[in-house]
Write a protein that holds these residues in place. Structure first.
Motif, PDB file in Angstrom:
ATOM      1  N   GLN A  31       0.774  26.768  78.813  1.00 51.86           N
ATOM      2  CA  GLN A  31       0.270  25.689  77.974  1.00 51.86           C
ATOM      3  C   GLN A  31       1.364  25.208  77.031  1.00 51.86           C
ATOM      4  N   CYS A  32       1.280  23.931  76.651  1.00 51.43           N
ATOM      5  CA  CYS A  32       2.179  23.388  75.633  1.00 51.43           C
ATOM      6  C   CYS A  32       1.678  23.874  74.270  1.00 51.43           C
ATOM      7  N   SER A  34       0.282  22.371  71.992  1.00 54.20           N
ATOM      8  CA  SER A  34      -1.000  21.753  71.650  1.00 54.20           C
ATOM      9  C   SER A  34      -2.147  22.314  72.481  1.00 54.20           C
ATOM     10  N   HIS A  36      -2.382  22.158  75.908  1.00 53.00           N
ATOM     11  CA  HIS A  36      -2.613  21.447  77.168  1.00 53.00           C
ATOM     12  C   HIS A  36      -1.924  22.195  78.310  1.00 53.00           C
ATOM     13  N   SER A  65       3.337  18.799  80.814  1.00 52.89           N
ATOM     14  CA  SER A  65       1.956  18.471  80.500  1.00 52.89           C
ATOM     15  C   SER A  65       1.767  16.965  80.619  1.00 52.89           C
ATOM     16  N   SER A  68       0.363  15.723  77.030  1.00 55.84           N
ATOM     17  CA  SER A  68       1.222  15.656  75.849  1.00 55.84           C
ATOM     18  C   SER A  68       2.666  15.283  76.187  1.00 55.84           C
ATOM     19  N   TRP A  70       4.862  17.196  77.196  1.00 56.62           N
ATOM     20  CA  TRP A  70       5.710  18.319  76.796  1.00 56.62           C
ATOM     21  C   TRP A  70       6.368  18.899  78.035  1.00 56.62           C
TER      22      TRP A  70
END
Length: 113
Positions: A31-32, A34, A36, A65, A68, A70
């Protein structure tokens, strides 16, 4: 037991352990920051790693992601994979403030006289 049977008996526990490890690896996702999901991507154009800032050339494998934007380069992924996975903490009861909420509220105010 015949030698072939002994070899098969020795391989079975190793295969079971490998299958259990694969199952436990499916319980989490990259996950990033944030939260996501990160998905594998070959850079469609030159990009910068969102973690270290290093230039990633077109075609470089990264995690990305779509929500986002990212990007994580292979070196950052390697370093992150060496770190322990954080356990998911149970949610606090509705009437129980979290540490973050308590810290944001600050010290209790003095009662009015």
């Amino acid at each position: 037991q015949a030698p072939a049977e002994e070899e098969e008996a020795e391989e079975a526990p190793a295969e079971e352990a490998e299958a259990k490890e694969e199952d436990s690896n499916e319980d989490w996702e990259w996950q990033c920051p944030s939260g996501h999901r990160l998905e594998p991507l070959d850079c469609p154009r030159p990009m910068l790693c969102s973690s270290c800032g290093q230039h990633q050339p077109e075609g470089a494998p990264v995690l990305w992601s779509p929500k986002s934007s990212w990007v994580a380069c292979q070196e950052c992924i390697r370093m992150a994979s060496d770190q322990p996975v954080e356990p998911i903490l149970p949610a606090p009861a509705d009437d129980e403030p979290t540490a973050a909420c308590a810290a944001a509220a600050g010290p209790p105010s003095a009662p009015w006289a």
